[in-house]
Design a protein around this motif. Structure first.
Motif, PDB file in Angstrom:
ATOM      1  N   ASP A 166      84.458 -47.504  23.553  1.00 31.28           N
ATOM      2  CA  ASP A 166      85.113 -48.815  23.395  1.00 31.28           C
ATOM      3  C   ASP A 166      84.093 -49.946  23.439  1.00 31.28           C
ATOM      4  N   GLU A 167      83.138 -49.844  24.361  1.00 32.80           N
ATOM      5  CA  GLU A 167      82.089 -50.861  24.505  1.00 32.80           C
ATOM      6  C   GLU A 167      81.253 -50.955  23.220  1.00 32.80           C
ATOM      7  N   LEU A 168      80.865 -49.816  22.676  1.00 32.05           N
ATOM      8  CA  LEU A 168      80.061 -49.816  21.452  1.00 32.05           C
ATOM      9  C   LEU A 168      80.863 -50.280  20.247  1.00 32.05           C
ATOM     10  N   MET A 169      82.136 -49.915  20.181  1.00 33.51           N
ATOM     11  CA  MET A 169      82.975 -50.401  19.086  1.00 33.51           C
ATOM     12  C   MET A 169      83.021 -51.928  19.097  1.00 33.51           C
ATOM     13  N   ALA A 170      83.166 -52.504  20.266  1.00 30.49           N
ATOM     14  CA  ALA A 170      83.193 -53.969  20.378  1.00 30.49           C
ATOM     15  C   ALA A 170      81.855 -54.568  19.956  1.00 30.49           C
ATOM     16  N   ALA A 171      80.759 -53.984  20.428  1.00 32.70           N
ATOM     17  CA  ALA A 171      79.430 -54.500  20.106  1.00 32.70           C
ATOM     18  C   ALA A 171      79.127 -54.410  18.612  1.00 32.70           C
ATOM     19  N   LEU A 172      79.663 -53.384  17.961  1.00 35.81           N
ATOM     20  CA  LEU A 172      79.398 -53.177  16.532  1.00 35.81           C
ATOM     21  C   LEU A 172      80.442 -53.819  15.632  1.00 35.81           C
ATOM     22  N   GLY A 173      81.507 -54.364  16.236  1.00 36.26           N
ATOM     23  CA  GLY A 173      82.551 -55.010  15.449  1.00 36.26           C
ATOM     24  C   GLY A 173      83.450 -54.021  14.720  1.00 36.26           C
ATOM     25  N   ILE A 174      83.611 -52.819  15.279  1.00 33.28           N
ATOM     26  CA  ILE A 174      84.493 -51.818  14.678  1.00 33.28           C
ATOM     27  C   ILE A 174      85.918 -52.094  15.144  1.00 33.28           C
ATOM     28  N   ARG A 175      86.808 -52.352  14.180  1.00 28.51           N
ATOM     29  CA  ARG A 175      88.200 -52.694  14.479  1.00 28.51           C
ATOM     30  C   ARG A 175      89.078 -51.443  14.510  1.00 28.51           C
ATOM     31  N   ALA A 176      90.175 -51.535  15.216  1.00 28.13           N
ATOM     32  CA  ALA A 176      91.123 -50.417  15.320  1.00 28.13           C
ATOM     33  C   ALA A 176      91.664 -50.007  13.950  1.00 28.13           C
ATOM     34  N   ASP A 177      91.849 -50.965  13.039  1.00 31.66           N
ATOM     35  CA  ASP A 177      92.395 -50.621  11.719  1.00 31.66           C
ATOM     36  C   ASP A 177      91.390 -49.903  10.817  1.00 31.66           C
ATOM     37  N   GLN A 178      90.140 -49.782  11.249  1.00 33.89           N
ATOM     38  CA  GLN A 178      89.132 -49.039  10.496  1.00 33.89           C
ATOM     39  C   GLN A 178      89.058 -47.574  10.933  1.00 33.89           C
ATOM     40  N   LEU A 179      89.635 -47.251  12.087  1.00 32.97           N
ATOM     41  CA  LEU A 179      89.522 -45.908  12.656  1.00 32.97           C
ATOM     42  C   LEU A 179      90.252 -44.885  11.809  1.00 32.97           C
ATOM     43  N   GLU A 180      89.676 -43.696  11.731  1.00 32.68           N
ATOM     44  CA  GLU A 180      90.233 -42.598  10.952  1.00 32.68           C
ATOM     45  C   GLU A 180      90.571 -41.428  11.868  1.00 32.68           C
ATOM     46  N   GLU A 181      91.614 -40.706  11.509  1.00 35.14           N
ATOM     47  CA  GLU A 181      91.963 -39.456  12.197  1.00 35.14           C
ATOM     48  C   GLU A 181      91.272 -38.305  11.477  1.00 35.14           C
ATOM     49  N   GLY A 182      91.086 -37.213  12.177  1.00 32.54           N
ATOM     50  CA  GLY A 182      90.602 -35.991  11.544  1.00 32.54           C
ATOM     51  C   GLY A 182      89.130 -36.012  11.203  1.00 32.54           C
ATOM     52  N   ALA A 183      88.754 -35.022  10.397  1.00 30.74           N
ATOM     53  CA  ALA A 183      87.366 -34.814   9.982  1.00 30.74           C
ATOM     54  C   ALA A 183      87.215 -35.229   8.521  1.00 30.74           C
ATOM     55  N   TYR A 184      85.966 -35.301   8.067  1.00 28.55           N
ATOM     56  CA  TYR A 184      85.732 -35.641   6.666  1.00 28.55           C
ATOM     57  C   TYR A 184      86.444 -34.665   5.732  1.00 28.55           C
ATOM     58  N   ILE A 185      86.497 -33.399   6.097  1.00 28.24           N
ATOM     59  CA  ILE A 185      87.165 -32.412   5.240  1.00 28.24           C
ATOM     60  C   ILE A 185      88.651 -32.760   5.076  1.00 28.24           C
ATOM     61  N   ASP A 186      89.277 -33.252   6.144  1.00 30.64           N
ATOM     62  CA  ASP A 186      90.687 -33.655   6.067  1.00 30.64           C
ATOM     63  C   ASP A 186      90.855 -34.852   5.136  1.00 30.64           C
ATOM     64  N   LEU A 187      89.975 -35.831   5.256  1.00 32.64           N
ATOM     65  CA  LEU A 187      90.036 -37.021   4.403  1.00 32.64           C
ATOM     66  C   LEU A 187      89.808 -36.647   2.942  1.00 32.64           C
ATOM     67  N   LEU A 188      88.869 -35.738   2.719  1.00 31.06           N
ATOM     68  CA  LEU A 188      88.589 -35.289   1.370  1.00 31.06           C
ATOM     69  C   LEU A 188      89.786 -34.558   0.759  1.00 31.06           C
ATOM     70  N   GLU A 189      90.403 -33.676   1.550  1.00 32.94           N
ATOM     71  CA  GLU A 189      91.597 -32.960   1.073  1.00 32.94           C
ATOM     72  C   GLU A 189      92.719 -33.944   0.755  1.00 32.94           C
ATOM     73  N   ARG A 190      92.929 -34.945   1.611  1.00 27.26           N
ATOM     74  CA  ARG A 190      93.980 -35.951   1.344  1.00 27.26           C
ATOM     75  C   ARG A 190      93.677 -36.747   0.088  1.00 27.26           C
ATOM     76  N   SER A 191      92.409 -37.135  -0.103  1.00 19.64           N
ATOM     77  CA  SER A 191      92.068 -37.939  -1.274  1.00 19.64           C
ATOM     78  C   SER A 191      92.214 -37.127  -2.563  1.00 19.64           C
ATOM     79  N   GLN A 192      91.904 -35.838  -2.507  1.00 15.30           N
ATOM     80  CA  GLN A 192      92.036 -34.971  -3.685  1.00 15.30           C
ATOM     81  C   GLN A 192      93.508 -34.669  -3.960  1.00 15.30           C
ATOM     82  N   GLY A 193      94.301 -34.555  -2.913  1.00 23.49           N
ATOM     83  CA  GLY A 193      95.733 -34.299  -3.065  1.00 23.49           C
ATOM     84  C   GLY A 193      96.452 -35.505  -3.639  1.00 23.49           C
ATOM     85  N   ALA A 194      95.939 -36.717  -3.330  1.00 25.44           N
ATOM     86  CA  ALA A 194      96.565 -37.946  -3.819  1.00 25.44           C
ATOM     87  C   ALA A 194      96.211 -38.217  -5.276  1.00 25.44           C
ATOM     88  N   GLY A 195      95.096 -37.585  -5.763  1.00 25.74           N
ATOM     89  CA  GLY A 195      94.641 -37.863  -7.128  1.00 25.74           C
ATOM     90  C   GLY A 195      95.225 -36.936  -8.057  1.00 25.74           C
TER      91      GLY A 195
END
Length: 173
Positions: A144-173
């Motif tokens: 949490d401390e590092l997220m604040a220092a780096l300006g990482i917002r809650a709406d930027q956070l992702e669930e899962g792993a890159y493989i999950d994101l890749l599968e979702r993006s390929q399924g949506a296309g």
């Protein structure tokens, strides 16, 4: 081995990198990775191929939630990643492959990854490494401390792993 981690999409890589560089206490390491994910009954199993003679077999379990979350993992180094890939592909089947260019920074006990993932774009990962017996709550507080220092917002956070994101993006296309 345990850590507490987050993954977030990056809106402005140059600004974020400048913030990370101010926090980093070691020189950056540039790494090209090919992560081959295999089908498993639980958790995730991937073979990280770094070079024809260098790789790591990584098994990990973690919640698929967007906030700082604990991850439990085992790493097995190998000098024969291509042979291991063939063996595991035959035995388990390949779920998918993630290719990325990673810039690895350290800030104390935390690995900070700036990743460009083929087919997905730019991300930041924080991995707060926990010592044996160290409470997960301390790792979450550090994240949490590092997220604040780096300006990482809650709406930027992702669930899962890159493989999950890749599968979702390929399924949506």
């Amino acid at each position: 081995m345990r850590n507490v981690e987050i993954k977030a999409r990056v809106d402005d890589l140059a600004t974020l990198r400048a913030r990370v560089e101010r926090l980093a206490d070691r020189p950056v390491e540039r790494i090209r990775q090919e992560d081959v994910f295999f089908f498993t009954a639980r958790g995730r199993l991937k073979l990280r191929i770094l070079a024809p003679d260098s790789g790591q077999l990584v098994y990990y379990e973690r919640e698929d939630s967007a906030g700082p979350r604990p991850s439990y993992y085992l790493v097995y180094p190998t000098a024969q990643p291509l042979l291991l890939r063939a063996l595991l592909s035959a035995a388990l089947g390949v779920r998918g492959v993630v290719r990325k260019e990673r810039h690895l920074f350290w800030a104390g006990d935390t690995r900070i990854h700036l990743d460009h993932v083929e087919g997905l774009g730019d991300f930041v990962e924080l991995e707060v490494v926990l010592e044996e017996g160290q409470p997960v709550a301390e790792g979450k507080a550090r994240a949490d401390e590092l997220m604040a220092a780096l300006g990482i917002r809650a709406d930027q956070l992702e669930e899962g792993a890159y493989i999950d994101l890749l599968e979702r993006s390929q399924g949506a296309g």
